[in-house]
Design a protein around this motif. Structure first.
Motif, PDB file in Angstrom:
ATOM      1  N   LEU A  28      -0.532   0.301  11.633  1.00 26.06           N
ATOM      2  CA  LEU A  28       0.920   0.391  11.770  1.00 26.06           C
ATOM      3  C   LEU A  28       1.462   1.742  11.339  1.00 26.06           C
ATOM      4  O   LEU A  28       2.445   2.234  11.887  1.00 26.06           O
ATOM      5  CB  LEU A  28       1.596  -0.703  10.929  1.00 26.06           C
ATOM      6  N   ASP A  29       0.849   2.353  10.338  1.00 24.21           N
ATOM      7  CA  ASP A  29       1.399   3.563   9.735  1.00 24.21           C
ATOM      8  C   ASP A  29       0.803   4.807  10.375  1.00 24.21           C
ATOM      9  O   ASP A  29      -0.145   4.732  11.168  1.00 24.21           O
ATOM     10  CB  ASP A  29       1.135   3.563   8.230  1.00 24.21           C
ATOM     11  N   GLU A  30       1.357   5.957  10.007  1.00 20.10           N
ATOM     12  CA  GLU A  30       0.787   7.205  10.506  1.00 20.10           C
ATOM     13  C   GLU A  30      -0.644   7.344  10.010  1.00 20.10           C
ATOM     14  O   GLU A  30      -0.992   6.893   8.916  1.00 20.10           O
ATOM     15  CB  GLU A  30       1.630   8.391  10.044  1.00 20.10           C
ATOM     16  N   ALA A  31      -1.466   7.940  10.829  1.00 21.23           N
ATOM     17  CA  ALA A  31      -2.892   7.990  10.551  1.00 21.23           C
ATOM     18  C   ALA A  31      -3.167   8.589   9.176  1.00 21.23           C
ATOM     19  O   ALA A  31      -2.672   9.671   8.845  1.00 21.23           O
ATOM     20  CB  ALA A  31      -3.609   8.802  11.631  1.00 21.23           C
ATOM     21  N   GLY A  32      -3.918   7.862   8.372  1.00 19.74           N
ATOM     22  CA  GLY A  32      -4.369   8.370   7.082  1.00 19.74           C
ATOM     23  C   GLY A  32      -3.405   8.196   5.938  1.00 19.74           C
ATOM     24  O   GLY A  32      -3.797   8.423   4.782  1.00 19.74           O
ATOM     25  N   LEU A  33      -2.161   7.791   6.200  1.00 17.60           N
ATOM     26  CA  LEU A  33      -1.166   7.766   5.124  1.00 17.60           C
ATOM     27  C   LEU A  33      -1.574   6.837   3.983  1.00 17.60           C
ATOM     28  O   LEU A  33      -1.540   7.229   2.811  1.00 17.60           O
ATOM     29  CB  LEU A  33       0.205   7.358   5.656  1.00 17.60           C
ATOM     30  N   VAL A  34      -1.929   5.599   4.303  1.00 19.25           N
ATOM     31  CA  VAL A  34      -2.219   4.640   3.239  1.00 19.25           C
ATOM     32  C   VAL A  34      -3.712   4.550   2.918  1.00 19.25           C
ATOM     33  O   VAL A  34      -4.103   3.784   2.028  1.00 19.25           O
ATOM     34  CB  VAL A  34      -1.678   3.234   3.584  1.00 19.25           C
ATOM     35  N   ASP A  35      -4.535   5.336   3.592  1.00 18.07           N
ATOM     36  CA  ASP A  35      -5.983   5.243   3.356  1.00 18.07           C
ATOM     37  C   ASP A  35      -6.363   5.400   1.890  1.00 18.07           C
ATOM     38  O   ASP A  35      -7.232   4.671   1.392  1.00 18.07           O
ATOM     39  CB  ASP A  35      -6.735   6.277   4.197  1.00 18.07           C
ATOM     40  N   PRO A  36      -5.750   6.340   1.129  1.00 19.55           N
ATOM     41  CA  PRO A  36      -6.143   6.466  -0.277  1.00 19.55           C
ATOM     42  C   PRO A  36      -5.714   5.284  -1.147  1.00 19.55           C
ATOM     43  O   PRO A  36      -6.158   5.173  -2.290  1.00 19.55           O
ATOM     44  CB  PRO A  36      -5.418   7.744  -0.734  1.00 19.55           C
ATOM     45  N   ALA A  37      -4.859   4.409  -0.609  1.00 20.12           N
ATOM     46  CA  ALA A  37      -4.277   3.344  -1.419  1.00 20.12           C
ATOM     47  C   ALA A  37      -5.171   2.125  -1.541  1.00 20.12           C
ATOM     48  O   ALA A  37      -4.940   1.278  -2.403  1.00 20.12           O
ATOM     49  CB  ALA A  37      -2.930   2.921  -0.842  1.00 20.12           C
ATOM     50  N   TYR A  38      -6.196   1.996  -0.691  1.00 16.85           N
ATOM     51  CA  TYR A  38      -6.985   0.770  -0.725  1.00 16.85           C
ATOM     52  C   TYR A  38      -8.468   1.056  -0.534  1.00 16.85           C
ATOM     53  O   TYR A  38      -8.873   2.056   0.057  1.00 16.85           O
ATOM     54  CB  TYR A  38      -6.504  -0.234   0.335  1.00 16.85           C
ATOM     55  N   GLY A  39      -9.270   0.141  -1.064  1.00 16.02           N
ATOM     56  CA  GLY A  39     -10.702   0.111  -0.807  1.00 16.02           C
ATOM     57  C   GLY A  39     -11.005  -1.127  -0.001  1.00 16.02           C
ATOM     58  O   GLY A  39     -10.665  -2.247  -0.413  1.00 16.02           O
ATOM     59  N   TRP A  40     -11.624  -0.965   1.155  1.00 17.65           N
ATOM     60  CA  TRP A  40     -11.809  -2.064   2.097  1.00 17.65           C
ATOM     61  C   TRP A  40     -13.106  -2.808   1.789  1.00 17.65           C
ATOM     62  O   TRP A  40     -14.181  -2.226   1.722  1.00 17.65           O
ATOM     63  CB  TRP A  40     -11.833  -1.503   3.509  1.00 17.65           C
ATOM     64  N   LEU A  82       0.835  -1.202   0.000  1.00 23.18           N
ATOM     65  CA  LEU A  82       0.000   0.000   0.000  1.00 23.18           C
ATOM     66  C   LEU A  82       0.871   1.255   0.000  1.00 23.18           C
ATOM     67  O   LEU A  82       0.549   2.238  -0.672  1.00 23.18           O
ATOM     68  CB  LEU A  82      -0.939  -0.009   1.200  1.00 23.18           C
ATOM     69  N   ARG A  83       1.962   1.234   0.735  1.00 24.45           N
ATOM     70  CA  ARG A  83       2.889   2.368   0.704  1.00 24.45           C
ATOM     71  C   ARG A  83       3.438   2.584  -0.705  1.00 24.45           C
ATOM     72  O   ARG A  83       3.554   3.717  -1.169  1.00 24.45           O
ATOM     73  CB  ARG A  83       4.056   2.130   1.668  1.00 24.45           C
ATOM     74  N   ALA A  84       3.795   1.488  -1.364  1.00 29.64           N
ATOM     75  CA  ALA A  84       4.349   1.601  -2.713  1.00 29.64           C
ATOM     76  C   ALA A  84       3.341   2.229  -3.662  1.00 29.64           C
ATOM     77  O   ALA A  84       3.722   2.959  -4.582  1.00 29.64           O
ATOM     78  CB  ALA A  84       4.767   0.223  -3.223  1.00 29.64           C
ATOM     79  N   ARG A  85       2.066   1.964  -3.461  1.00 29.31           N
ATOM     80  CA  ARG A  85       1.047   2.545  -4.333  1.00 29.31           C
ATOM     81  C   ARG A  85       0.794   4.012  -4.006  1.00 29.31           C
ATOM     82  O   ARG A  85       0.806   4.867  -4.894  1.00 29.31           O
ATOM     83  CB  ARG A  85      -0.255   1.749  -4.226  1.00 29.31           C
ATOM     84  N   VAL A  86       0.610   4.319  -2.739  1.00 27.99           N
ATOM     85  CA  VAL A  86       0.183   5.675  -2.405  1.00 27.99           C
ATOM     86  C   VAL A  86       1.327   6.677  -2.451  1.00 27.99           C
ATOM     87  O   VAL A  86       1.132   7.847  -2.816  1.00 27.99           O
ATOM     88  CB  VAL A  86      -0.514   5.710  -1.033  1.00 27.99           C
TER      89      VAL A  86
END
Length: 248
Positions: free
Chosen positions: A100-112, A72-76
């Motif tokens: 695990l990550d800072e709040a909101g960082l990877v949120d745009p990278a995935y749809g749950w 997810l980090r690699a995508r966002v």
């Protein structure tokens, strides 16, 4: 359908191999099943992060999902305008991973896309049916069907009569075979042996078997031999880079 093994160990990776992870491709759609420890690098050697279409996670143990976080980090971080990656997993199973990550960082990278083991749903070209299988945490074994082809995957599981339905006439069964024959008392009911896999593959009429989640240090030939005592079809052990093609 093309299935590429990214890793096939249980519990922890070694210098030579990562944990459970499979890239499934059909009709240009790329599905990642169980991005466990040390599966991201072999994945990226084959598919750029932005080109992956969906992820399926059987359960929340890190040897089945840990590398979703760097994916997810690699995508966002590479392209914040890219589309969210659909992630399908049992409800609540990835809460700690996402935290695990800072709040909101990877949120745009995935749809749950949360589901309960036992649910059925569509995932790209695949019709997916899931089963609740015995493990220490909720685990969803699944059948991925497209046309006449069926891939069955157990995730981690102890013995269960449901495994025969899961594997019924599957073109390929990818199954938890943590131990060749004898499951230690501490893991009885929660993990499987290759010998057990052979028995339920035979009962289900699965066309071929891929043994995965082997305990690090297990001799692959011992697992194949144990499965072959009850099952006379093709048996292989998941190893990095192995490709299995289903259909013409």
């Amino acid at each position: 359908m093309r299935i590429t093994v990214l890793g096939g160990l249980g519990a922890w990776p070694t210098a030579d191999q990562g944990c459970s992870g499979f890239l499934v491709e059909h009709g240009g759609f790329r599905l990642l099943i169980d991005p466990g420890y040390a599966t991201l690098q072999p994945l990226l050697a084959r598919v750029p992060a932005a080109r992956l279409d969906a992820v399926y996670v059987s359960h929340g143990h890190p040897d089945h999902c840990a590398d979703l976080q760097p994916l997810l980090r690699a995508r966002v971080l590479a392209d914040r305008s890219g589309p969210p990656l659909p992630v399908h997993a049992p409800a609540g199973s990835l809460d700690r991973l996402f935290a695990l990550d800072e709040a909101g960082l990877v949120d745009p990278a995935y749809g749950w896309h949360a589901f309960a083991p036992g649910d059925a749903f569509d995932l790209g070209p695949f019709a997916v049916r899931t089963w609740a299988l015995p493990h220490w945490v909720p685990n969803a074994g699944a059948r991925f069907a497209v046309g006449d082809l069926v891939l069955a995957y157990t995730g981690d599981t102890g013995p269960s009569p449901e495994l025969v339905d899961l594997a019924r006439d599957a073109d390929l069964l990818i199954a938890d075979a943590t131990y060749p024959a004898d499951v230690p008392d501490r893991h009885v009911g929660h993990l499987s042996s290759a010998a057990e896999v052979g028995r339920y593959a035979a009962a289900a009429g699965a066309r071929q078997v891929l043994l995965t989640h082997l305990w690090p240090g297990t001799e692959p030939s011992a697992a194949v031999a144990a499965a072959g005592r009850a099952y006379d079809g093709r048996v292989e052990v998941a190893r990095p880079g192995l490709v299995v093609r289903l259909g013409s």
